[in-house]
Motif scaffolding. Structure first.
Motif, short mmCIF file in Angstrom:
data_model
loop_
_atom_site.label_atom_id
_atom_site.label_comp_id
_atom_site.label_asym_id
_atom_site.label_seq_id
_atom_site.Cartn_x
_atom_site.Cartn_y
_atom_site.Cartn_z
N ILE A 6 0.85 -1.20 0.00
CA ILE A 6 0.00 0.00 0.00
C ILE A 6 0.88 1.25 0.00
N GLU A 7 1.93 1.24 0.82
CA GLU A 7 2.84 2.39 0.87
C GLU A 7 3.52 2.60 -0.48
N LYS A 8 3.92 1.51 -1.13
CA LYS A 8 4.54 1.64 -2.46
C LYS A 8 3.58 2.28 -3.45
N LEU A 9 2.32 1.85 -3.41
CA LEU A 9 1.32 2.46 -4.29
C LEU A 9 1.13 3.94 -3.97
N LEU A 10 1.12 4.25 -2.69
CA LEU A 10 0.95 5.64 -2.27
C LEU A 10 2.13 6.49 -2.73
N TYR A 11 3.34 5.98 -2.58
CA TYR A 11 4.52 6.72 -3.04
C TYR A 11 4.46 6.94 -4.56
N THR A 135 -13.19 9.03 -5.63
CA THR A 135 -13.39 8.09 -4.51
C THR A 135 -12.24 8.21 -3.52
N TYR A 136 -11.00 8.18 -4.02
CA TYR A 136 -9.83 8.30 -3.16
C TYR A 136 -9.87 9.62 -2.39
N THR A 137 -10.20 10.72 -3.08
CA THR A 137 -10.23 12.03 -2.44
C THR A 137 -11.29 12.08 -1.34
N GLU A 138 -12.46 11.54 -1.59
CA GLU A 138 -13.53 11.54 -0.58
C GLU A 138 -13.14 10.72 0.66
N ILE A 139 -12.55 9.55 0.44
CA ILE A 139 -12.12 8.71 1.57
C ILE A 139 -11.02 9.42 2.35
N LEU A 140 -10.04 9.99 1.64
CA LEU A 140 -8.95 10.70 2.30
C LEU A 140 -9.46 11.91 3.07
N LYS A 141 -10.41 12.65 2.48
CA LYS A 141 -10.98 13.81 3.14
C LYS A 141 -11.62 13.41 4.48
N GLU A 142 -12.33 12.30 4.46
CA GLU A 142 -12.97 11.81 5.68
C GLU A 142 -11.92 11.44 6.74
N LYS A 143 -10.87 10.77 6.33
CA LYS A 143 -9.83 10.36 7.27
C LYS A 143 -9.06 11.57 7.80
N ILE A 144 -8.75 12.53 6.94
CA ILE A 144 -8.01 13.72 7.36
C ILE A 144 -8.85 14.61 8.28
N SER A 145 -10.16 14.56 8.14
CA SER A 145 -11.01 15.39 9.00
C SER A 145 -10.85 15.02 10.47
N SER A 146 -10.39 13.81 10.75
CA SER A 146 -10.15 13.43 12.14
C SER A 146 -8.99 14.23 12.74
N ILE A 147 -8.12 14.74 11.90
CA ILE A 147 -6.99 15.56 12.35
C ILE A 147 -7.36 17.04 12.35
#
Length: 153
Positions: A6-11, A135-147
């Motif tokens: 997953i990290e490799k894909l993210l990089y 889809t990726y942006t919406e999921i990431l937005k939700e996760k980042i909102s916790s910060i």
């Protein structure tokens, strides 16, 4: 798929994303305009009848101060003018003739190249590209909102 895969894909995604941003920085430099001016011109093209400062900030995801500074410079250089807006408390930013000419030499050229690049993709790939990125942006937005949410520690 494990965390290292997953990290490799993210990089890989981040490198592509940064390369894409670098393409736009390079083209704005080659066209002789700042990034801010370019994206404002691009936004005004998207909103063909003009846009308010607030609308431009929302389209660009840029702070009001950043956009305001660029708009003041553009107005002083004769590229935009402030027109009356139906809501009298707001002003509509409209390209002048000089601004139209600059947009034709910059934003319009890049938009044509972007359209050409998308045309080279199949319809299915275009739709998948946008759907998956959204889809990726919406999921990431939700996760980042916790910060970023006010209730965060």
């Amino acid at each position: 798929m494990g965390d290292s895969e997953i990290e490799k894909l993210l990089y890989k995604y981040n490198r592509i994303y940064k390369e894409n941003n670098d393409l736009y920085r390079g083209v704005t430099k080659a066209l002789g305009v700042s990034d801010s001016v370019f994206w404002i011109l691009y936004s005004l093209r998207e909103q063909s009848g003009g846009a308010t400062q607030s609308e431009i900030c929302n389209m660009l995801y840029e702070p009001k101060q950043t956009v305001n500074s660029a708009l003041k410079k553009m107005e002083a250089e004769g590229y935009i003018t402030m027109a009356t807006h139906p809501d009298r408390r707001r002003k509509l930013l409209v390209l002048t003739q000089k601004g139209e000419e600059l947009a034709e030499k910059t934003a319009d050229k890049v938009l044509a190249l972007e359209c050409s690049a998308l045309r080279e993709m199949s319809e299915a790939d275009r739709q998948a590209f946008l759907r998956l990125f959204q889809t990726y942006t919406e999921i990431l937005k939700e996760k980042i909102s916790s910060i970023t949410s006010p209730s965060s520690p």
